[in-house]
Design a protein around this motif. Structure first.
Motif, PDB file in Angstrom:
ATOM      1  N   ALA A 137       1.078  -1.045  -0.284  1.00 29.16           N
ATOM      2  CA  ALA A 137      -0.011  -0.057   0.073  1.00 29.16           C
ATOM      3  C   ALA A 137       0.683   1.212   0.181  1.00 29.16           C
ATOM      4  O   ALA A 137       2.165   1.060   0.517  1.00 29.16           O
ATOM      5  CB  ALA A 137      -0.754  -0.039   1.172  1.00 29.16           C
ATOM      6  N   ASP A 138       0.511   2.453  -0.471  1.00 24.57           N
ATOM      7  CA  ASP A 138       1.031   3.590  -0.625  1.00 24.57           C
ATOM      8  C   ASP A 138       1.010   4.187   0.809  1.00 24.57           C
ATOM      9  O   ASP A 138       0.121   4.280   1.279  1.00 24.57           O
ATOM     10  CB  ASP A 138       0.387   4.839  -1.519  1.00 24.57           C
ATOM     11  N   GLU A 139       2.416   4.460   1.255  1.00 23.83           N
ATOM     12  CA  GLU A 139       2.516   5.077   2.546  1.00 23.83           C
ATOM     13  C   GLU A 139       2.318   6.505   2.656  1.00 23.83           C
ATOM     14  O   GLU A 139       2.580   7.367   1.630  1.00 23.83           O
ATOM     15  CB  GLU A 139       3.747   4.998   3.026  1.00 23.83           C
ATOM     16  N   VAL A 140       1.480   6.890   3.859  1.00 23.77           N
ATOM     17  CA  VAL A 140       1.271   8.428   3.983  1.00 23.77           C
ATOM     18  C   VAL A 140       1.409   8.776   5.411  1.00 23.77           C
ATOM     19  O   VAL A 140       0.837   7.975   6.267  1.00 23.77           O
ATOM     20  CB  VAL A 140      -0.275   8.618   3.439  1.00 23.77           C
ATOM     21  N   THR A 141       1.825   9.625   5.809  1.00 22.31           N
ATOM     22  CA  THR A 141       2.248  10.280   7.142  1.00 22.31           C
ATOM     23  C   THR A 141       1.372  11.534   7.346  1.00 22.31           C
ATOM     24  O   THR A 141       1.762  12.369   6.676  1.00 22.31           O
ATOM     25  CB  THR A 141       3.612  10.611   7.394  1.00 22.31           C
ATOM     26  N   LEU A 142       0.611  11.476   8.255  1.00 23.40           N
ATOM     27  CA  LEU A 142      -0.296  12.624   8.525  1.00 23.40           C
ATOM     28  C   LEU A 142       0.252  13.194  10.150  1.00 23.40           C
ATOM     29  O   LEU A 142       0.354  12.261  11.038  1.00 23.40           O
ATOM     30  CB  LEU A 142      -1.665  12.130   8.885  1.00 23.40           C
ATOM     31  N   GLN A 143       0.490  14.388  10.044  1.00 21.37           N
ATOM     32  CA  GLN A 143       1.164  15.218  11.455  1.00 21.37           C
ATOM     33  C   GLN A 143      -0.014  15.919  11.917  1.00 21.37           C
ATOM     34  O   GLN A 143      -0.561  16.807  11.239  1.00 21.37           O
ATOM     35  CB  GLN A 143       2.348  16.044  10.988  1.00 21.37           C
ATOM     36  N   LEU A 144      -0.715  15.428  12.931  1.00 23.73           N
ATOM     37  CA  LEU A 144      -1.613  16.273  13.935  1.00 23.73           C
ATOM     38  C   LEU A 144      -1.326  17.439  14.076  1.00 23.73           C
ATOM     39  O   LEU A 144      -0.154  17.579  14.445  1.00 23.73           O
ATOM     40  CB  LEU A 144      -2.195  15.357  14.912  1.00 23.73           C
ATOM     41  N   LYS A 145      -2.240  18.345  14.376  1.00 25.06           N
ATOM     42  CA  LYS A 145      -2.003  19.832  15.103  1.00 25.06           C
ATOM     43  C   LYS A 145      -1.546  19.580  16.570  1.00 25.06           C
ATOM     44  O   LYS A 145      -0.986  20.449  17.334  1.00 25.06           O
ATOM     45  CB  LYS A 145      -2.883  20.813  14.686  1.00 25.06           C
ATOM     46  N   TRP A 146      -2.568  18.625  17.145  1.00 22.96           N
ATOM     47  CA  TRP A 146      -2.252  18.504  18.528  1.00 22.96           C
ATOM     48  C   TRP A 146      -2.080  17.156  19.058  1.00 22.96           C
ATOM     49  O   TRP A 146      -2.247  16.174  18.146  1.00 22.96           O
ATOM     50  CB  TRP A 146      -3.316  19.155  19.299  1.00 22.96           C
ATOM     51  N   GLU A 191      -8.667   2.156   0.167  1.00 24.10           N
ATOM     52  CA  GLU A 191      -7.848   2.845  -0.789  1.00 24.10           C
ATOM     53  C   GLU A 191      -6.607   2.747  -1.292  1.00 24.10           C
ATOM     54  O   GLU A 191      -5.588   3.500  -1.669  1.00 24.10           O
ATOM     55  CB  GLU A 191      -7.898   4.622  -0.378  1.00 24.10           C
ATOM     56  N   ASP A 192      -6.226   1.453  -0.654  1.00 27.91           N
ATOM     57  CA  ASP A 192      -4.699   1.137  -0.687  1.00 27.91           C
ATOM     58  C   ASP A 192      -3.567   2.087  -0.092  1.00 27.91           C
ATOM     59  O   ASP A 192      -2.488   2.238  -0.695  1.00 27.91           O
ATOM     60  CB  ASP A 192      -4.362   0.810  -2.373  1.00 27.91           C
ATOM     61  N   LEU A 193      -3.966   2.546   0.971  1.00 27.04           N
ATOM     62  CA  LEU A 193      -3.113   3.242   1.713  1.00 27.04           C
ATOM     63  C   LEU A 193      -2.653   2.707   3.068  1.00 27.04           C
ATOM     64  O   LEU A 193      -3.361   2.328   3.806  1.00 27.04           O
ATOM     65  CB  LEU A 193      -3.581   4.770   2.051  1.00 27.04           C
ATOM     66  N   ASP A 194      -1.191   3.111   3.544  1.00 30.45           N
ATOM     67  CA  ASP A 194      -0.937   2.743   4.817  1.00 30.45           C
ATOM     68  C   ASP A 194      -0.488   4.096   5.423  1.00 30.45           C
ATOM     69  O   ASP A 194       0.538   4.583   5.170  1.00 30.45           O
ATOM     70  CB  ASP A 194       0.480   1.897   4.539  1.00 30.45           C
ATOM     71  N   LEU A 213       2.659  18.568  -5.461  1.00 31.35           N
ATOM     72  CA  LEU A 213       1.388  18.565  -6.256  1.00 31.35           C
ATOM     73  C   LEU A 213       1.858  18.505  -7.651  1.00 31.35           C
ATOM     74  O   LEU A 213       0.971  18.196  -8.475  1.00 31.35           O
ATOM     75  CB  LEU A 213       0.466  19.757  -5.940  1.00 31.35           C
ATOM     76  N   ALA A 214       3.156  18.660  -8.022  1.00 34.02           N
ATOM     77  CA  ALA A 214       3.486  18.512  -9.327  1.00 34.02           C
ATOM     78  C   ALA A 214       3.796  16.988  -9.770  1.00 34.02           C
ATOM     79  O   ALA A 214       3.865  16.628 -10.996  1.00 34.02           O
ATOM     80  CB  ALA A 214       4.944  19.243  -9.792  1.00 34.02           C
ATOM     81  N   ASP A 215       3.624  16.254  -8.682  1.00 35.86           N
ATOM     82  CA  ASP A 215       3.986  14.758  -8.737  1.00 35.86           C
ATOM     83  C   ASP A 215       2.349  14.074  -8.891  1.00 35.86           C
ATOM     84  O   ASP A 215       1.781  14.079  -7.776  1.00 35.86           O
ATOM     85  CB  ASP A 215       4.629  14.347  -7.692  1.00 35.86           C
ATOM     86  N   GLU A 216       2.299  13.396 -10.086  1.00 39.23           N
ATOM     87  CA  GLU A 216       0.983  12.673 -10.301  1.00 39.23           C
ATOM     88  C   GLU A 216       0.743  11.739  -9.354  1.00 39.23           C
ATOM     89  O   GLU A 216      -0.405  11.557  -8.757  1.00 39.23           O
ATOM     90  CB  GLU A 216       0.745  12.212 -11.614  1.00 39.23           C
ATOM     91  N   ALA A 217       1.732  10.942  -9.130  1.00 43.99           N
ATOM     92  CA  ALA A 217       1.364   9.793  -8.159  1.00 43.99           C
ATOM     93  C   ALA A 217       1.030  10.336  -6.650  1.00 43.99           C
ATOM     94  O   ALA A 217       0.198   9.815  -6.011  1.00 43.99           O
ATOM     95  CB  ALA A 217       2.834   8.916  -7.918  1.00 43.99           C
ATOM     96  N   PHE A 218       1.729  11.345  -6.341  1.00 43.14           N
ATOM     97  CA  PHE A 218       1.604  12.016  -4.982  1.00 43.14           C
ATOM     98  C   PHE A 218      -0.092  12.406  -5.168  1.00 43.14           C
ATOM     99  O   PHE A 218      -0.601  12.489  -4.203  1.00 43.14           O
ATOM    100  CB  PHE A 218       2.393  13.274  -4.565  1.00 43.14           C
ATOM    101  N   LYS A 219      -0.268  13.194  -5.914  1.00 48.11           N
ATOM    102  CA  LYS A 219      -1.572  13.842  -6.290  1.00 48.11           C
ATOM    103  C   LYS A 219      -2.709  12.532  -6.077  1.00 48.11           C
ATOM    104  O   LYS A 219      -3.661  12.679  -5.399  1.00 48.11           O
ATOM    105  CB  LYS A 219      -1.934  14.508  -7.288  1.00 48.11           C
ATOM    106  N   ASP A 220      -2.596  11.456  -6.707  1.00 48.51           N
ATOM    107  CA  ASP A 220      -3.425  10.265  -6.665  1.00 48.51           C
ATOM    108  C   ASP A 220      -3.483   9.880  -5.453  1.00 48.51           C
ATOM    109  O   ASP A 220      -4.629   9.457  -4.758  1.00 48.51           O
ATOM    110  CB  ASP A 220      -2.859   9.431  -7.845  1.00 48.51           C
ATOM    111  N   LYS A 221      -2.413   9.871  -4.767  1.00 45.24           N
ATOM    112  CA  LYS A 221      -2.202   9.202  -3.335  1.00 45.24           C
ATOM    113  C   LYS A 221      -3.312  10.218  -2.250  1.00 45.24           C
ATOM    114  O   LYS A 221      -3.821   9.828  -1.369  1.00 45.24           O
ATOM    115  CB  LYS A 221      -0.903   9.308  -2.744  1.00 45.24           C
ATOM    116  N   MET A 222      -3.252  11.480  -2.492  1.00 45.26           N
ATOM    117  CA  MET A 222      -3.876  12.593  -1.476  1.00 45.26           C
ATOM    118  C   MET A 222      -5.457  12.369  -1.999  1.00 45.26           C
ATOM    119  O   MET A 222      -5.925  12.637  -1.229  1.00 45.26           O
ATOM    120  CB  MET A 222      -3.458  13.889  -2.200  1.00 45.26           C
TER     121      MET A 222
END
Length: 323
Positions: free
Chosen positions: A17-26, A47-50, A218-227
């Motif tokens: 799965a595509d890796e995504v790291t989310l940083q919380l505000k708190w 959505e095939d995300l890790d 956002l210029a990277d299509e793969a990144f955009k698809d992941k988002m």
């Protein structure tokens, strides 16, 4: 040979799965329930995300984390993100789950503050680390100096607690509808002894808890698809949390590694947070954005931003996520 190679690939890397790291505000709390629900309920997996969710804290600035490459996407308030953008960190808002602002000033009635016109001559507790911008904009709107004196207000750098009000070091403190206000109530102060001023009601509300990424990505299509997939699953999580607030709060508690959160507080918080995400499908409302920008620009001699931002948001991700 070809079939073997294909099946080997399928069994290995191709299924990762595509890796995504989310940083919380708190810290981990119901303010971020939609993301934990999406994680727990498997919406990200669908959505095939890790997805890795990194809690925040008093010493963690989301803007610094993403600038250092520690996250793909961060949750931040728009004033902080726009101020960072003007200073050279090209953040872009890709989604806006929070439609309304939960920020307030909560005051002791006994302090003599009944309207915003009564603020001068008093000490007001204000959060910093990027959270001071909405307050400073509001004071600029009112024409109230923030350097003290009889005509101005004394700004107390408030920690992330309600002690200054309880100890009467400040007439008013910064609170969120879903968090600190209830800490004051839980400390034994009656709502009848308090007066609250919601930024939303004062016409100076600025957008909170949006999702931001670095513009270059956002210029990277793969990144955009992941988002696109990330936003889609996250909003599914938020809508589930709105409809199942108690379950959402319990999911948040499971992910709270500190053990600091209580069930009562998290369920109450989720109920209040649901009011702020209500009506949002994740798309940024341009009128809300413009009000935020106008509020921040109207800071007199010391505005939060000095010019209208360009390229600070995009509908590209939410448009695709909502299809």
């Amino acid at each position: 040979m070809g079939a073997t190679l294909a099946s080997t690939l399928l069994a290995g890397g191709a299924l990762a799965a595509d890796e995504v790291t989310l940083q919380l505000k708190w810290v981990t709390q119901a303010q971020f329930a939609g993301y934990y629900v999406a994680l727990e309920k498997g919406f990200y997996t669908e959505e095939d995300l890790d997805v890795t969710i990194k809690p925040g804290g008093p010493d963690i600035a989301p803007t610094q984390v993403i600038a250092g490459g520690g996250a793909d996407v961060v949750i931040d308030w728009m004033p902080s993100a726009l101020a960072a953008r003007e200073k050279g960190l090209p953040l872009v808002n890709i989604a806006q789950p929070f439609k309304s602002s939960g920020m307030m000033l909560t005051c002791l009635k006994e302090s003599g503050v009944a309207t915003p016109e009564d603020f001068p001559g008093h000490t007001l507790g204000v959060w910093f680390y990027g959270n001071e911008y909405p307050f400073l904009s509001w004071m600029a709107h009112l024409g109230i100096p923030t350097e003290g004196g009889t005509d101005g207000v004394e700004v107390l750098k408030q920690g992330f607690n309600v002690d200054p009000l309880l100890q009467k070091q400040a007439a008013c403190i910064s609170t969120m509808t879903y968090n600190e206000y209830w800490q004051v109530i839980d400390a034994g102060i009656s709502p009848d002894d308090l007066i609250t001023f919601k930024y939303e009601d004062q016409g100076v509300a600025t957008l909170e808890d949006g999702l931001y990424v670095m513009e270059a990505n956002l210029a990277d299509e793969a990144f955009k698809d992941k988002m696109v997939r990330f936003v889609k699953a996250s909003m599914k999580g938020w809508k589930y949390a709105e409809e199942n607030p108690d379950e959402a709060a319990e999911i948040v508690l499971e992910y709270d590694e500190t053990g600091a959160q209580t069930e009562t507080h998290q369920k109450r918080m989720m109920g209040e947070v649901a009011k702020l995400t209500a009506g949002s499908d994740g798309s940024l409302d341009e009128a809300d954005y413009q009000r935020t920008v106008d509020t921040l620009l109207a800071g007199g001699s010391d505005p939060v931003i000095t010019k209208a931002p360009e390229g600070a948001w995009t509908h590209e991700i939410t448009d695709a996520a909502l299809k």
